[in-house]
Write a protein that holds these residues in place. Structure first.
Motif, PDB file in Angstrom:
ATOM      1  N   ILE A  73       0.818  -1.202   0.000  1.00  0.00           N
ATOM      2  CA  ILE A  73       0.000   0.000   0.000  1.00  0.00           C
ATOM      3  C   ILE A  73       0.863   1.269   0.000  1.00  0.00           C
ATOM      4  O   ILE A  73       0.483   2.295  -0.538  1.00  0.00           O
ATOM      5  N   PHE A  74       2.060   1.223   0.608  1.00  0.00           N
ATOM      6  CA  PHE A  74       2.885   2.432   0.706  1.00  0.00           C
ATOM      7  C   PHE A  74       4.087   2.414  -0.230  1.00  0.00           C
ATOM      8  O   PHE A  74       4.871   3.357  -0.247  1.00  0.00           O
ATOM      9  N   GLY A  75       4.293   1.320  -0.971  1.00  0.00           N
ATOM     10  CA  GLY A  75       5.378   1.300  -1.938  1.00  0.00           C
ATOM     11  C   GLY A  75       6.670   0.745  -1.375  1.00  0.00           C
ATOM     12  O   GLY A  75       6.762   0.392  -0.202  1.00  0.00           O
ATOM     13  N   MET A  76       7.673   0.690  -2.272  1.00  0.00           N
ATOM     14  CA  MET A  76       8.927   0.023  -1.922  1.00  0.00           C
ATOM     15  C   MET A  76       9.676   0.719  -0.793  1.00  0.00           C
ATOM     16  O   MET A  76      10.507   0.121  -0.129  1.00  0.00           O
ATOM     17  N   ARG A  77       9.420   2.009  -0.569  1.00  0.00           N
ATOM     18  CA  ARG A  77      10.123   2.711   0.503  1.00  0.00           C
ATOM     19  C   ARG A  77       9.850   2.052   1.862  1.00  0.00           C
ATOM     20  O   ARG A  77      10.711   2.031   2.728  1.00  0.00           O
ATOM     21  N   ALA A  78       8.643   1.486   2.003  1.00  0.00           N
ATOM     22  CA  ALA A  78       8.326   0.785   3.256  1.00  0.00           C
ATOM     23  C   ALA A  78       9.279  -0.385   3.456  1.00  0.00           C
ATOM     24  O   ALA A  78       9.756  -0.637   4.570  1.00  0.00           O
ATOM     25  N   LEU A  79       9.595  -1.083   2.366  1.00  0.00           N
ATOM     26  CA  LEU A  79      10.512  -2.221   2.449  1.00  0.00           C
ATOM     27  C   LEU A  79      11.919  -1.733   2.800  1.00  0.00           C
ATOM     28  O   LEU A  79      12.603  -2.329   3.642  1.00  0.00           O
ATOM     29  N   THR A  80      12.341  -0.626   2.158  1.00  0.00           N
ATOM     30  CA  THR A  80      13.664  -0.074   2.470  1.00  0.00           C
ATOM     31  C   THR A  80      13.771   0.241   3.952  1.00  0.00           C
ATOM     32  O   THR A  80      14.758  -0.103   4.615  1.00  0.00           O
ATOM     33  N   ILE A  81      12.742   0.902   4.497  1.00  0.00           N
ATOM     34  CA  ILE A  81      12.776   1.283   5.910  1.00  0.00           C
ATOM     35  C   ILE A  81      12.848   0.040   6.789  1.00  0.00           C
ATOM     36  O   ILE A  81      13.621  -0.029   7.739  1.00  0.00           O
ATOM     37  N   THR A  82      12.056  -0.988   6.434  1.00  0.00           N
ATOM     38  CA  THR A  82      12.072  -2.207   7.237  1.00  0.00           C
ATOM     39  C   THR A  82      13.444  -2.857   7.213  1.00  0.00           C
ATOM     40  O   THR A  82      13.974  -3.266   8.253  1.00  0.00           O
ATOM     41  N   LEU A  83      14.040  -2.944   6.009  1.00  0.00           N
ATOM     42  CA  LEU A  83      15.347  -3.594   5.912  1.00  0.00           C
ATOM     43  C   LEU A  83      16.397  -2.824   6.709  1.00  0.00           C
ATOM     44  O   LEU A  83      17.194  -3.412   7.445  1.00  0.00           O
ATOM     45  N   ILE A  84      16.385  -1.492   6.591  1.00  0.00           N
ATOM     46  CA  ILE A  84      17.359  -0.687   7.338  1.00  0.00           C
ATOM     47  C   ILE A  84      17.164  -0.904   8.829  1.00  0.00           C
ATOM     48  O   ILE A  84      18.120  -1.104   9.582  1.00  0.00           O
ATOM     49  N   SER A  85      15.898  -0.903   9.247  1.00  0.00           N
ATOM     50  CA  SER A  85      15.615  -1.049  10.671  1.00  0.00           C
ATOM     51  C   SER A  85      16.095  -2.405  11.189  1.00  0.00           C
ATOM     52  O   SER A  85      16.778  -2.476  12.213  1.00  0.00           O
ATOM     53  N   VAL A  86      15.754  -3.479  10.485  1.00  0.00           N
ATOM     54  CA  VAL A  86      16.153  -4.818  10.933  1.00  0.00           C
ATOM     55  C   VAL A  86      17.673  -4.936  10.920  1.00  0.00           C
ATOM     56  O   VAL A  86      18.293  -5.391  11.894  1.00  0.00           O
TER      57      VAL A  86
END
Lengths: 364, 213
Positions: A73-86
């Motif tokens: 729903i929010f686009g690939m940036r959500a995935l980037t943020i998750t990966l950086i966070s993890v």
């Protein structure tokens, strides 16, 4: 005679084990390492197939549907943020454990779970250094300084989210679903318009302009992982079925919010509508199922869990109705985390044949 | 002379009033939003503490035991009023930013504690030295806490920007919660240093004993 000899042998063994591997001299420093059979742990000594790792894997599986929805729903940036966070959570855990000469436990996935939860509690429009700062606070300050896994006083991901309100401008900028944002730019364009979350509308005494169905499936502005009430509840049910969590905290938490919002609807709205919006909005679902139920920071007994859940619900509703912030779930869970020690103390089970605290008081 | 150096070390390091004795927490948490405020507060306290220690030490034999606390407060508040008027006259900007916390030095625990624990039992000269070293310890702790808070919370030091445009200050460090966070970290660091030096001493002693055996 025989037993005496046995004892002597055991004693000798112990001594020799101590003498050989017990004290090693490395770099002039004395290092004491006891062999495994001499390690004494406190009771209970029940063995169970559950390990930290298997439980954390179950939590990750429970979170995945809502996370995938967030990315969709929010686009690939959500995935980037998750990966950086993890990645930064795991890295910080590794570095602090190395630095403090503790056993490295990144493979139990608890840091990864903290990273996922932290990312799911961020807006997709945060700059990319925000999850790194949050991971530092969650892992180094809240978790490792207090002694590592099992010893943190409050939920690391939530404490980090609240700490991140140090940057209020960045943290409270939410966007509508399907807003195009560059997935890898560090900051975001100034011309991306911030949108009011449903909770902001509710705070101003009006019902949000999204339908209840959209709120249920998660087609509204909010944090990456909190929008889809349905998928979060599904993940929570998975944890319930796998017996990772019990029903007490989620039911007490959501139930309290439901009752209070049904009885006291704000702004002249219909009771049922208002209640459903309040339940599906914000971080209530992810908070009740995934954050409040953290073993380390929730009470042990069933009675204690019910008290904990009701307390969370009460504080959430109070902050949403009367507080300065739109959302109260994070604060309510953190406040109740700090009260767990007292709750555990006052709901201590009575020993079989013993007397309850109340009776003891009465006798005095 | 040696005993004065020991006193100085005691006040600044081993018995630091703020981070070891936890005295004077109110100004420590409240005025450390900027380094300027912290240093101003620190010097005001040094002045009051030195003067009150000297005066109390001089009159220590005349004060009846039963009313000593009240007498100390009278003496301390006299000096605080003097310092307050001086700051108002010569440093109006500092007066503006410290505000109520200057008159509140009267009830600062450090000053009363040193009067009760040291000045009322010692001669004038050591009492002056005690005032200076304890005040210095207070000032240094405040400055350390304030520099962390100002640096992270505003990105400045002495009001001069330190970082470039890219730095986005974490305002939590300027807020009260940031004061508690920073204090916690500073105290933890100091305790770590103190413990490790104590630990070293213990290990050396053990080694010595083992060698003797």
């Amino acid at each position: 005679m025989d037993t005496n000899q046995n004892e002597k042998e055991i004693k000798e063994q112990t001594v020799s084990a101590d003498g050989e591997s017990g004290i090693e001299k490395t770099d002039g420093k004395k290092k004491i390492e006891f062999p495994e059979f001499l390690t004494v742990t406190s009771s209970p000594h029940i063995k169970s197939p559950d390990t930290t790792r298997s439980i954390m894997l179950d939590v990750i599986i429970g979170l995945i549907p809502a996370l995938i929805w967030g990315v969709y729903i929010f686009g690939m940036r959500a995935l980037t943020i998750t990966l950086i966070s993890v990645a930064s959570c795991v890295l910080f855990e590794f570095l602090t454990q190395k630095l403090l000469h503790r056993p490295v436990t990144i493979l139990d996935f608890s840091a990864a779970v903290t990273g996922i939860l932290l990312a799911m509690n961020l807006s997709v429009a945060v700059p990319l250094w925000i999850p790194i700062a949050g991971a530092f606070f969650a892992i180094v300050v809240v978790k490792q300084i207090f002694g590592g896994i099992g010893k943190n006083v409050v939920n690391p991901a939530l404490a980090a989210r609240v700490f991140l309100f140090a940057w209020p401008g960045e943290m409270t900028r939410f966007v509508n679903p399907k807003t195009a944002i560059d997935p890898v730019s560090i900051g975001i364009d100034a011309d991306i318009v911030a949108q009011a979350t449903p909770l902001a509308s509710l705070k101003h005494g009006e019902l949000p302009n999204v339908s209840i169905f959209d709120m249920l499936i998660g087609n509204n502005a909010g944090c990456i992982g909190e929008v889809s009430a349905l998928l979060l509840a599904a993940g929570g049910v998975y944890l319930l079925v796998r017996k990772v969590i019990t029903w007490h905290i989620p039911v007490a938490f959501i139930g309290t919010v439901a009752v209070l919002t049904f009885v006291f609807p704000q702004g002249g709205a219909n009771s049922l509508d208002f209640m459903l919006y309040e339940i599906f909005a914000g971080g209530l679902m992810i908070g009740a199922f995934f954050m409040a139920t953290d073993y380390v920071t929730s009470p042990v007994t069933a009675k204690g869990k019910l008290i904990f859940g009701v307390g969370c619900g009460l504080i959430t509703v109070f902050i949403r109705f009367f507080g300065g912030y739109y959302e109260g779930v994070s604060f309510s869970i953190l406040i109740m985390n700090l009260l767990v020690w007292y709750i555990d103390k006052f709901t201590r089970p009575v020993k079989f044949g013993g007397k309850s605290n109340v009776k003891k008081q009465a006798e005095k | 002379m040696n005993s004065y150096i020991k006193q100085l070390r005691d006040g600044v390091v081993t018995n630091n009033p703020t981070v070891v004795q936890f005295l004077g927490m109110c100004p420590t948490l409240a005025v450390t939003t900027s380094v300027k405020n912290a240093i101003g507060m620190g010097f005001a306290v040094i002045a009051v503490l030195t003067c009150s220690n000297l005066f109390i030490s001089l009159v220590r034999k005349f004060i009846p035991k039963e009313v000593r606390i009240a007498s100390y407060i009278v003496i301390i508040s006299g000096f605080v009023t003097a310092v307050e008027l001086l700051i108002k006259a010569f440093l109006p900007a500092l007066d503006e930013s410290l505000g109520l916390f200057i008159p509140l030095i009267v009830v600062n625990c450090i000053i009363l504690a040193r009067a009760e624990a040291f000045a009322s039992k010692n001669k004038p000269l050591p009492s002056i030295m005690d005032g200076i070293s304890m005040g210095l310890g207070f000032t240094i702790s405040l400055t350390v806490i304030a520099s962390v808070r100002e640096l992270l919370g505003a990105g400045t030091l002495f009001d001069y920007p330190v970082f470039g445009e890219w730095f986005s200050p974490a305002i939590i460090f300027i807020l009260p919660s940031g004061a508690f966070l920073t204090l916690g970290f500073v105290v933890a660091a100091v305790q770590k240093i103190r413990n490790s030096s104590a630990e070293r001493k213990r290990i050396e002693e053990l080694k010595k004993r083992m060698n003797e055996e």
